[in-house]
Write a protein that holds these residues in place. Structure first.
Motif, PDB file in Angstrom:
ATOM      1  N   VAL A   1      44.687  52.450  27.124  1.00 27.90           N
ATOM      2  CA  VAL A   1      44.404  53.861  27.382  1.00 27.90           C
ATOM      3  C   VAL A   1      45.334  54.702  26.529  1.00 27.90           C
ATOM      4  O   VAL A   1      46.535  54.422  26.426  1.00 27.90           O
ATOM      5  CB  VAL A   1      44.597  54.184  28.879  1.00 27.90           C
ATOM      6  CG1 VAL A   1      44.392  55.680  29.151  1.00 27.90           C
ATOM      7  CG2 VAL A   1      43.648  53.347  29.723  1.00 27.90           C
TER       8      VAL A   1
ATOM      9  N   TRP B   1      46.415  59.175  29.539  1.00 27.45           N
ATOM     10  CA  TRP B   1      47.303  58.872  30.669  1.00 27.45           C
ATOM     11  C   TRP B   1      47.885  60.154  31.256  1.00 27.45           C
ATOM     12  O   TRP B   1      47.981  60.295  32.490  1.00 27.45           O
ATOM     13  CB  TRP B   1      48.442  57.959  30.229  1.00 27.45           C
ATOM     14  CG  TRP B   1      48.139  56.487  30.217  1.00 27.45           C
ATOM     15  CD1 TRP B   1      48.366  55.614  29.205  1.00 27.45           C
ATOM     16  CD2 TRP B   1      47.592  55.717  31.293  1.00 27.45           C
ATOM     17  NE1 TRP B   1      47.977  54.348  29.570  1.00 27.45           N
ATOM     18  CE2 TRP B   1      47.504  54.379  30.845  1.00 27.45           C
ATOM     19  CE3 TRP B   1      47.163  56.033  32.581  1.00 27.45           C
ATOM     20  CZ2 TRP B   1      47.003  53.356  31.635  1.00 27.45           C
ATOM     21  CZ3 TRP B   1      46.659  55.011  33.384  1.00 27.45           C
ATOM     22  CH2 TRP B   1      46.583  53.689  32.908  1.00 27.45           C
TER      23      TRP B   1
ATOM     24  N   MET C   1      33.387  46.930  33.213  1.00 24.44           N
ATOM     25  CA  MET C   1      34.805  47.213  33.424  1.00 24.44           C
ATOM     26  C   MET C   1      35.324  48.195  32.383  1.00 24.44           C
ATOM     27  O   MET C   1      36.049  49.144  32.702  1.00 24.44           O
ATOM     28  CB  MET C   1      35.605  45.906  33.366  1.00 24.44           C
ATOM     29  CG  MET C   1      35.238  44.912  34.461  1.00 24.44           C
ATOM     30  SD  MET C   1      35.997  43.272  34.204  1.00 24.44           S
ATOM     31  CE  MET C   1      37.703  43.615  34.670  1.00 24.44           C
TER      32      MET C   1
ATOM     33  N   ARG D   1      33.803  51.725  32.956  1.00 19.65           N
ATOM     34  CA  ARG D   1      34.398  52.406  34.114  1.00 19.65           C
ATOM     35  C   ARG D   1      35.805  52.877  33.772  1.00 19.65           C
ATOM     36  O   ARG D   1      36.214  53.984  34.150  1.00 19.65           O
ATOM     37  CB  ARG D   1      34.443  51.458  35.325  1.00 19.65           C
ATOM     38  CG  ARG D   1      34.673  52.221  36.619  1.00 19.65           C
ATOM     39  CD  ARG D   1      33.426  53.010  37.040  1.00 19.65           C
ATOM     40  NE  ARG D   1      33.742  54.156  37.888  1.00 19.65           N
ATOM     41  CZ  ARG D   1      33.514  55.408  37.573  1.00 19.65           C
ATOM     42  NH1 ARG D   1      32.987  55.726  36.403  1.00 19.65           N
ATOM     43  NH2 ARG D   1      33.803  56.390  38.391  1.00 19.65           N
ATOM     44  N   ALA D   2      36.569  52.063  33.078  1.00 20.88           N
ATOM     45  CA  ALA D   2      37.920  52.457  32.677  1.00 20.88           C
ATOM     46  C   ALA D   2      37.862  53.686  31.769  1.00 20.88           C
ATOM     47  O   ALA D   2      38.686  54.609  31.903  1.00 20.88           O
ATOM     48  CB  ALA D   2      38.625  51.299  31.977  1.00 20.88           C
ATOM     49  N   ASN D   3      36.912  53.714  30.859  1.00 17.99           N
ATOM     50  CA  ASN D   3      36.803  54.857  29.946  1.00 17.99           C
ATOM     51  C   ASN D   3      36.441  56.130  30.698  1.00 17.99           C
ATOM     52  O   ASN D   3      36.970  57.208  30.407  1.00 17.99           O
ATOM     53  CB  ASN D   3      35.753  54.565  28.873  1.00 17.99           C
ATOM     54  CG  ASN D   3      35.812  55.555  27.728  1.00 17.99           C
ATOM     55  OD1 ASN D   3      36.866  55.745  27.110  1.00 17.99           O
ATOM     56  ND2 ASN D   3      34.693  56.201  27.441  1.00 17.99           N
TER      57      ASN D   3
ATOM     58  N   ALA E   1      39.462  57.326  32.449  1.00 20.73           N
ATOM     59  CA  ALA E   1      40.454  57.827  31.493  1.00 20.73           C
ATOM     60  C   ALA E   1      40.171  59.257  31.050  1.00 20.73           C
ATOM     61  O   ALA E   1      41.052  59.909  30.472  1.00 20.73           O
ATOM     62  CB  ALA E   1      40.513  56.898  30.277  1.00 20.73           C
TER      63      ALA E   1
ATOM     64  N   LEU F   1      44.066  52.372  37.574  1.00 15.01           N
ATOM     65  CA  LEU F   1      43.428  52.288  36.258  1.00 15.01           C
ATOM     66  C   LEU F   1      44.103  51.216  35.406  1.00 15.01           C
ATOM     67  O   LEU F   1      43.427  50.465  34.697  1.00 15.01           O
ATOM     68  CB  LEU F   1      43.494  53.642  35.554  1.00 15.01           C
ATOM     69  CG  LEU F   1      42.904  53.699  34.140  1.00 15.01           C
ATOM     70  CD1 LEU F   1      41.481  53.166  34.090  1.00 15.01           C
ATOM     71  CD2 LEU F   1      42.971  55.128  33.589  1.00 15.01           C
ATOM     72  N   GLN F   2      45.420  51.112  35.491  1.00 14.04           N
ATOM     73  CA  GLN F   2      46.125  50.086  34.711  1.00 14.04           C
ATOM     74  C   GLN F   2      45.711  48.688  35.142  1.00 14.04           C
ATOM     75  O   GLN F   2      45.542  47.795  34.308  1.00 14.04           O
ATOM     76  CB  GLN F   2      47.637  50.248  34.867  1.00 14.04           C
ATOM     77  CG  GLN F   2      48.447  49.292  33.982  1.00 14.04           C
ATOM     78  CD  GLN F   2      48.226  49.547  32.506  1.00 14.04           C
ATOM     79  OE1 GLN F   2      48.549  50.621  31.996  1.00 14.04           O
ATOM     80  NE2 GLN F   2      47.669  48.566  31.794  1.00 14.04           N
TER      81      GLN F   2
ATOM     82  N   LEU G   1      42.816  47.814  36.388  1.00 12.05           N
ATOM     83  CA  LEU G   1      41.479  47.578  35.848  1.00 12.05           C
ATOM     84  C   LEU G   1      41.558  47.160  34.382  1.00 12.05           C
ATOM     85  O   LEU G   1      40.901  46.198  33.962  1.00 12.05           O
ATOM     86  CB  LEU G   1      40.628  48.844  36.002  1.00 12.05           C
ATOM     87  CG  LEU G   1      39.220  48.821  35.400  1.00 12.05           C
ATOM     88  CD1 LEU G   1      38.407  47.643  35.931  1.00 12.05           C
ATOM     89  CD2 LEU G   1      38.506  50.141  35.662  1.00 12.05           C
ATOM     90  N   VAL G   2      42.371  47.851  33.618  1.00 10.26           N
ATOM     91  CA  VAL G   2      42.560  47.498  32.201  1.00 10.26           C
ATOM     92  C   VAL G   2      43.189  46.116  32.070  1.00 10.26           C
ATOM     93  O   VAL G   2      42.773  45.302  31.233  1.00 10.26           O
ATOM     94  CB  VAL G   2      43.423  48.566  31.499  1.00 10.26           C
ATOM     95  CG1 VAL G   2      43.848  48.101  30.105  1.00 10.26           C
ATOM     96  CG2 VAL G   2      42.661  49.887  31.403  1.00 10.26           C
TER      97      VAL G   2
ATOM     98  N   LEU H   1      36.069  54.813  41.890  1.00  9.60           N
ATOM     99  CA  LEU H   1      35.730  53.545  41.240  1.00  9.60           C
ATOM    100  C   LEU H   1      34.231  53.238  41.278  1.00  9.60           C
ATOM    101  O   LEU H   1      33.728  52.518  40.421  1.00  9.60           O
ATOM    102  CB  LEU H   1      36.498  52.401  41.901  1.00  9.60           C
ATOM    103  CG  LEU H   1      37.992  52.322  41.574  1.00  9.60           C
ATOM    104  CD1 LEU H   1      38.686  51.373  42.531  1.00  9.60           C
ATOM    105  CD2 LEU H   1      38.213  51.891  40.120  1.00  9.60           C
TER     106      LEU H   1
END
Length: 503
Positions: free
Chosen positions: A26, A31, A99, A102-104, A107, A118-119, A121-122, A192
């Motif tokens: 990210v 962040w 995954m 969703r993270a994007n 972010a 979030l971390q 998930l990454v 989520l």
């Protein structure tokens, strides 16, 4: 390494992470926004503000107030209750794409998720800890609730996960990867699972395969034109200029390039004045399919960089607004359009196949391309198989996007069914690949009767690539393995540049 900032992700980057195992990170700017947005959520809870899904229940329970001491339990209950998907698990590349997408989305910094969640998930994505996500159960509005809940379960250390080739309890998989589950805080469960990432991930991977098939279809059709002694005059540039669709012109140019140097094609009036539509109208039909793909690429590019949560938190003005960005209608339409467009690629392919195996239409080829017609059936039944899949596609192409069944006691009274559309698109694409594979095998077989040395240089290279594994049909044999092998090569795009050299 692919950097996520919520705004600049590209389809090619998703493919690298989903299928090649590239890692993600990210961006620092993202962040900072995530942290500020999370602080706003904490402020809401401290001030006991009435905010959907934070201090209220969900769906029909949106009018039920939740006390500050229960806001975390609310999120845990949400995930556990919603994780009820059924059916076969989604493939690993689809799960990885989910995954990442969703993270994007998180972010972007509008969802209020914590940095720790979030971390994790990454980290799960980068360590190869993949949640087991059943394929069925999403309505495609309020997000892909059921399947994304199985993703959220992993972060809580619950459910199941695939790790290093084994299926394990999620907690054990996280432990083996050196990761620790999180306890979801206010709004995090909702953040989520409110999103279109399941339908978009399935759709994106399917779109990429469809693009490959569309390109290879030009080369396969060109070989069929040759073995049927077709007339390339129909692909003349002047015809395309007076109906200036760029995709039609591109296909016609492809055909002219591929057929350059052929000793099998004919000119107008040499054998016949004009060809049947399945040969003459290849630029128009294949070109229209490319138009469909252009539309879909545009929608996917927007969706993979969108905030699809509810409610959304706007730091610029401090507003927390409930809306409907989780509704999958744009992707539902795109997936239905993909099904319809690609099914036509199979429709016209099967008609070209029929002309090759039908001695009344093939211009001198033996019936069903058999070496000893009557004693042998040759390519008779592969045409049946192609016809069966073309018919199957017509059922699968019934648009999911026109269906809607109200849910949550009629609070969620219109849904997209976009995930169903995406799942059906997968089946359509696989059918199309097999129909094209049968046409290609038949065209190679027809070339044997003319002499493959008469093929154009481009189609000759494709012929020899096929012949590396699919030997001539000197006598009847089962072609199942050959069809599946060629279909997989087409889906993976292995022949696009070499030997087909199509664009």
């Amino acid at each position: 390494m692919v950097t996520l900032d919520g705004s600049t992700l590209k389809v090619e980057e998703v493919m690298k992470v989903a299928q090649q195992g590239d890692k993600v990170a990210v961006s620092q700017q993202a962040w900072e926004r995530v942290i500020r947005c999370r602080n706003r959520v904490e402020q809401m809870v401290a001030n006991q503000e009435t905010v959907y899904g934070v201090t209220t229940g969900f769906g029909k329970f949106s009018d039920v107030s939740i006390s500050s001491q229960d806001v975390e339990q609310l999120q845990t209950n949400l995930i556990r209750s919603h994780a009820c998907g059924v059916g076969q698990p989604l493939p690993q590349d689809v799960v990885r794409a989910i995954m990442m997408l969703r993270a994007n989305a998180l972010a972007k910094g509008y969802s209020g998720v914590s940095k720790e969640t979030l971390q994790l998930l990454v980290d799960c994505l980068n360590h190869g800890v993949h949640p087991v996500i059943p394929a069925k159960g999403s309505l495609g509005a309020s997000g892909d609730l059921a399947p994304l809940s199985h993703l959220a379960l992993l972060l809580m250390g619950e459910g199941e996960a695939d790790f290093q080739g084994a299926r394990l309890p999620a907690g054990a998989a996280l432990s083996k990867a050196g990761l620790t589950p999180v306890r979801l805080k206010a709004k995090e469960g909702l953040a989520l699972i409110n999103g279109t990432q399941v339908m978009t991930a399935i759709g994106l991977l399917t779109y990429v395969r469809a693009e490959r098939l569309a390109k290879m279809a030009d080369a396969i059709a060109a070989m069929t034109v040759e073995v049927l002694r077709g007339i390339p005059d129909a692909y003349d540039e002047s015809i395309q200029q007076v109906r200036p669709y760029p995709e039609q012109a591109a296909v016609a140019a492809n055909l002219r390039d591929i057929l350059q140097g052929s000793r099998l094609t004919t000119r107008q009036g040499e054998l016949r004045v004009q060809d049947a539509y399945s040969l003459r109208c290849i630029p128009q039909v294949h070109g229209a399919v490319r138009q469909v793909l252009t539309y879909i690429a545009d929608k996917l590019s927007i969706e993979i960089n969108s905030a699809t949560d509810n409610p959304l938190i706007f730091l610029e003005n401090g507003k927390v607004i409930s809306g409907g960005n989780f509704h999958g209608q744009p992707i539902a339409f795109a997936m239905d359009f993909l099904k319809i467009g690609m099914s036509e690629l199979a429709n016209i392919s099967e008609r070209r196949l029929e002309r090759m195996v039908n001695s009344q239409l093939s211009g001198g080829l033996p019936p069903f391309l058999a070496r000893r017609p009557g004693l042998e059936s040759g390519m008779m039944i592969p045409q049946y198989v192609a016809a069966s899949m073309v018919s199957d596609n017509k059922v699968l192409c019934h648009p999911s996007s026109v269906d809607s069944i109200p849910s949550s006691a009629n609070q969620e009274d219109h849904v997209s069914m976009g995930t169903n559309a995406a799942r059906h698109a997968v089946e359509v694409i696989e059918n199309v690949a097999r129909v094209l594979a049968i046409e290609l095998i038949a065209a190679c077989e027809a070339a044997e009767h003319h002499g493959p040395e008469k093929l154009a240089p481009a189609t000759s290279r494709l012929y020899h690539a096929v012949r590396e594994t699919v030997k001539p049909l000197l006598q009847d044999r089962s072609l199942t393995g050959d069809i599946e092998h060629v279909a997989n090569r087409l889906l993976e795009g292995e022949w696009i540049k070499q030997p087909a050299n199509v664009s």
